[in-house]
Design a protein around this motif. Structure first.
Motif, PDB file in Angstrom:
ATOM      1  N   LEU A   1       0.881  -1.152  -0.108  1.00  0.00           N
ATOM      2  CA  LEU A   1       0.219  -0.071   0.043  1.00  0.00           C
ATOM      3  C   LEU A   1       1.000   1.103  -0.117  1.00  0.00           C
ATOM      4  N   LEU A   2       0.679   2.056  -1.171  1.00  0.00           N
ATOM      5  CA  LEU A   2       1.590   3.249  -1.131  1.00  0.00           C
ATOM      6  C   LEU A   2       1.275   4.225  -0.297  1.00  0.00           C
ATOM      7  N   PRO A   3       2.275   5.071   0.651  1.00  0.00           N
ATOM      8  CA  PRO A   3       1.949   6.025   1.496  1.00  0.00           C
ATOM      9  C   PRO A   3       0.822   6.976   0.781  1.00  0.00           C
ATOM     10  N   GLY A   4      -0.279   7.393   2.017  1.00  0.00           N
ATOM     11  CA  GLY A   4      -1.321   8.222   1.562  1.00  0.00           C
ATOM     12  C   GLY A   4      -2.414   7.707   0.895  1.00  0.00           C
ATOM     13  N   HIS A   5      -2.189   6.242   0.576  1.00  0.00           N
ATOM     14  CA  HIS A   5      -3.306   5.823  -0.028  1.00  0.00           C
ATOM     15  C   HIS A   5      -4.170   4.639   0.811  1.00  0.00           C
ATOM     16  N   GLY A   6      -5.404   4.564   0.336  1.00  0.00           N
ATOM     17  CA  GLY A   6      -5.966   3.763   1.091  1.00  0.00           C
ATOM     18  C   GLY A   6      -6.787   3.850   2.394  1.00  0.00           C
ATOM     19  N   THR A   7      -6.970   5.208   2.499  1.00  0.00           N
ATOM     20  CA  THR A   7      -7.509   5.812   4.000  1.00  0.00           C
ATOM     21  C   THR A   7      -8.695   7.009   3.245  1.00  0.00           C
ATOM     22  N   HIS A   8      -7.831   8.499   3.392  1.00  0.00           N
ATOM     23  CA  HIS A   8      -8.485   9.440   2.689  1.00  0.00           C
ATOM     24  C   HIS A   8      -7.677  10.309   1.778  1.00  0.00           C
ATOM     25  N   TRP A   9      -8.225  11.056   1.091  1.00  0.00           N
ATOM     26  CA  TRP A   9      -7.415  11.441   0.116  1.00  0.00           C
ATOM     27  C   TRP A   9      -6.515  12.840   0.584  1.00  0.00           C
ATOM     28  N   ARG A  10      -6.956  13.390   1.718  1.00  0.00           N
ATOM     29  CA  ARG A  10      -6.211  14.257   2.512  1.00  0.00           C
ATOM     30  C   ARG A  10      -4.872  13.663   3.150  1.00  0.00           C
TER      31      ARG A  10
ATOM     32  N   TRP B   1       6.022  11.968  -4.216  1.00  0.00           N
ATOM     33  CA  TRP B   1       6.489  11.027  -5.157  1.00  0.00           C
ATOM     34  C   TRP B   1       7.760  10.205  -4.377  1.00  0.00           C
ATOM     35  N   PRO B   2       8.520  10.722  -3.662  1.00  0.00           N
ATOM     36  CA  PRO B   2       9.736  10.122  -2.999  1.00  0.00           C
ATOM     37  C   PRO B   2       8.992   9.195  -2.040  1.00  0.00           C
ATOM     38  N   ASP B   3       8.022   9.650  -1.190  1.00  0.00           N
ATOM     39  CA  ASP B   3       7.551   8.748  -0.381  1.00  0.00           C
ATOM     40  C   ASP B   3       6.739   7.361  -0.863  1.00  0.00           C
ATOM     41  N   TRP B   4       6.181   7.418  -2.045  1.00  0.00           N
ATOM     42  CA  TRP B   4       5.772   6.436  -2.753  1.00  0.00           C
ATOM     43  C   TRP B   4       6.806   5.473  -3.086  1.00  0.00           C
ATOM     44  N   TYR B   5       7.822   6.117  -3.798  1.00  0.00           N
ATOM     45  CA  TYR B   5       8.870   5.396  -4.456  1.00  0.00           C
ATOM     46  C   TYR B   5       9.711   4.681  -3.255  1.00  0.00           C
ATOM     47  N   ALA B   6       9.774   5.434  -2.077  1.00  0.00           N
ATOM     48  CA  ALA B   6      10.621   4.622  -0.828  1.00  0.00           C
ATOM     49  C   ALA B   6       9.947   3.138  -0.557  1.00  0.00           C
ATOM     50  N   THR B   7       8.758   2.909  -0.533  1.00  0.00           N
ATOM     51  CA  THR B   7       7.721   2.106  -0.465  1.00  0.00           C
ATOM     52  C   THR B   7       8.259   1.077  -1.414  1.00  0.00           C
ATOM     53  N   VAL B   8       8.134   1.399  -2.660  1.00  0.00           N
ATOM     54  CA  VAL B   8       8.420   0.633  -3.608  1.00  0.00           C
ATOM     55  C   VAL B   8       9.728  -0.159  -3.700  1.00  0.00           C
TER      56      VAL B   8
ATOM     57  N   GLY C   1       1.577   3.315 -10.760  1.00  0.00           N
ATOM     58  CA  GLY C   1       2.743   2.216 -10.382  1.00  0.00           C
ATOM     59  C   GLY C   1       3.617   2.003 -11.397  1.00  0.00           C
ATOM     60  N   GLY C   2       3.049   1.922 -12.841  1.00  0.00           N
ATOM     61  CA  GLY C   2       4.079   1.862 -13.980  1.00  0.00           C
ATOM     62  C   GLY C   2       5.213   2.848 -13.764  1.00  0.00           C
ATOM     63  N   LEU C   3       4.717   4.221 -13.444  1.00  0.00           N
ATOM     64  CA  LEU C   3       5.601   5.152 -13.506  1.00  0.00           C
ATOM     65  C   LEU C   3       6.796   5.084 -12.411  1.00  0.00           C
ATOM     66  N   LEU C   4       6.374   4.624 -11.452  1.00  0.00           N
ATOM     67  CA  LEU C   4       7.283   4.307 -10.258  1.00  0.00           C
ATOM     68  C   LEU C   4       8.378   3.191 -10.504  1.00  0.00           C
TER      69      LEU C   4
END
Length: 252
Positions: free
Chosen positions: A50-59, A66-73, A95-98
């Motif tokens: 689950l990428l950071p900031g996703h799966g909860t609320h858009w806020r 993007w570095p936060d999402w990429y760090a998880t990947v 996800g393809g971009l990452l």
């Protein structure tokens, strides 16, 4: 904030071939879970974070970049790489971009990519206003649930957070410059009726990568979230054939 139903990450310990599966912007593992489970059912080791900031609320997404999402990947890739002989990337949209960024950075450590409607180029011209508009309004209507199959939902946000969208736009420019460094085998699935990512994104990808083992397949019946749509089985079976071909022991 609690997770939305279906947003839970998924992991399966299988054999020596690993697959990192990555969902898209404002989405969650719900959009990729059937694909991940199909790969796991074939005996592969699978990680669907689950990428950071996703799966909860858009806020929550609007305070990530993007570095936060990429760090998880990157973290999940490293875990798979320690456990497996080969690691493949399977991804949808952002996800393809990452995944392309990871492939450019890690080179031969990535054995191949299977991308479904990857976002490489921001659609339309509205994104050009993001540097200003994001300071005036926090979000715009969402882009989730672009699925042709009636009654199917990907569990994405109903709003698009603009600070996060601006960061994603910055990543597209980074990856566009890196595409010549992508040399891995690529299997690209593209929906003809994608309402989120238009054809120029795939055209740019194919024109700039340095990969020589490249195949494009058209999903005739699906919209953007083809992993949950009419062509899902085509994607699942095609990705398994692709991975098996590239991970088969060399004869001799």
């Amino acid at each position: 904030m609690p997770l939305l139903p279906g947003a839970e990450p998924y992991r399966h310990q299988g054999g020596p071939i690993g697959v990192l599966v990555c969902h898209g912007f404002t989405g969650s593992p719900q959009s990729m879970r059937p694909w991940a489970q199909a790969l796991a059912g074939a005996g592969l080791s699978v990680s669907l974070p689950l990428l950071p900031g996703h799966g909860t609320h858009w806020r929550d997404l609007n305070v990530t970049r993007w570095p936060d999402w990429y760090a998880t990947v990157e973290r999940e890739f490293d875990l798979l790489a320690k456990e497996c002989d080969q690691v493949f990337l399977c991804a949808l949209s952002m996800g393809g971009l990452l995944s392309l960024h990871l492939a450019a950075e890690r080179g031969p450590a990535v054995s191949g990519l299977v991308l479904v409607n990857p976002l490489v180029r921001m659609p339309g011209q509205a994104h050009r206003a993001l540097p200003l508009v994001r300071h005036l309004v926090p979000s715009l209507p969402g882009i989730s649930d672009d699925v042709a199959t009636p009654g199917v939902t990907e569990g994405g946000y109903t709003r698009t957070p603009l600070h996060a969208a601006h960061s994603m736009a910055q990543l597209t420019r980074t990856v566009q410059a890196e595409l010549p460094q992508v040399t891995q085998p690529l299997l690209l699935f593209r929906s003809r009726r994608d309402k989120v990512v238009p054809p120029p994104s795939a055209e740019l990808l194919l024109s700039r990568i340095s990969s020589t083992d490249v195949e494009e397949r058209i999903c005739e019946r699906s919209f953007h979230v083809a992993t949950l749509d009419y062509d899902a089985e085509l994607i699942f079976e095609g990705s398994l054939d692709f991975i098996r071909r590239l991970s088969a022991p060399a004869e001799g």
